[in-house]
Design an enzyme around this catalytic site. Sequence first.
Site, PDB file in Angstrom:
ATOM      1  N   SER A  35       2.719   0.506   7.123  1.00  0.00           N
ATOM      2  CA  SER A  35       2.854   0.738   5.689  1.00  0.00           C
ATOM      3  C   SER A  35       3.942  -0.163   5.099  1.00  0.00           C
ATOM      4  CB  SER A  35       3.129   2.223   5.427  1.00  0.00           C
ATOM      5  OG  SER A  35       2.958   2.543   4.071  1.00  0.00           O
TER       6      SER A  35
ATOM      7  N   ASP B  26      -8.200   5.427   4.341  1.00  0.00           N
ATOM      8  CA  ASP B  26      -6.790   5.470   3.932  1.00  0.00           C
ATOM      9  C   ASP B  26      -6.705   6.009   2.508  1.00  0.00           C
ATOM     10  OD1 ASP B  26      -4.108   4.774   3.067  1.00  0.00           O
ATOM     11  OD2 ASP B  26      -4.016   3.438   4.795  1.00  0.00           O
TER      12      ASP B  26
ATOM     13  N   HIS C  44      -4.090   7.786   5.693  1.00  0.00           N
ATOM     14  CA  HIS C  44      -2.964   6.861   5.813  1.00  0.00           C
ATOM     15  C   HIS C  44      -1.986   7.274   6.910  1.00  0.00           C
ATOM     16  CE1 HIS C  44      -0.202   3.768   4.378  1.00  0.00           C
ATOM     17  NE2 HIS C  44       0.771   4.658   4.413  1.00  0.00           N
TER      18      HIS C  44
END
Length: 282
Positions: free
Chosen positions: A152, A221, A249
């Site tokens: 991320s 996601d 995610h």
Amino acid sequence: MEVLLKVLTVGGAAYAALLGLVFVLQGHLVYFPDLGRQIVQTPKDAGLAYEAVWLTTEDGVRIEAWYIPAPAARGAALLAHGNAGNISHRVDYAPMFHRLGYSLLLFEYRGYGRSEGRPSEEGTYADARAAWRHLVAERGFPPERIVLVGESLGGAVVARLAADERPGALVLASSFVSVPELAAELYPWLPARWLARYRYDALEALGRVSSPVLIAHSRQDDIVPFRHGERLFAAVKGPKAFLELAGGHNDGFLFSREAWREALGGFLAQHLPAGAMSPAPR
């Protein structure tokens, strides 16, 4: 007409105030150090020996890191985590890299966990550089034996590091193109690109990366859309591979852990030097 003008005036003032608030307080939308300040586990809980070390960044901030050695290591992995939690929430990476024959350095951002300071964009870049220097200067790993891994927000952090250095490989997991691009999608009712004070421009950094790159992303996601992974992959000019994950995610790797390990192992075997390193004295 007067009533309409008053409504528009009040509404416009309220919206302007909201924009000002978002501009000033957007750091609270980017960083979540308080979501998991407590250390919930260590590599010891996963049956792995580790060493807790404290690194000092170039601007004098002390950050915590955990070094998990692998026997007869082929190299080392440096992991930059996402914008919430701390390194104790990333211990599950350790057994995977251990099985692949790589030592692992989990480093903490400033203001997260037990590290000093407050998080900032330039600060997270400095934290990553301190972790890199530790692996190269203190642990004796040649750059071509180091794989940078970012999840991320951490993907943008290590992408910048890979653009400035030359690691053996770069792995971006569930990463975004840039903060302004992602914010514009998450908050379409705000002029997010104009308001953004944080960049974390992974796309720009990838244009300067010469190392092999593995992009991992999930179509499910729920925070960073799959197209971000596709755009990052398209920006890579050198050797590259794409791994499609499953799940949201924050749980994509849990749903496809074996596929993730096999794909990562094959990628590293292809692009990093074979054979174990000689242990370097400290």
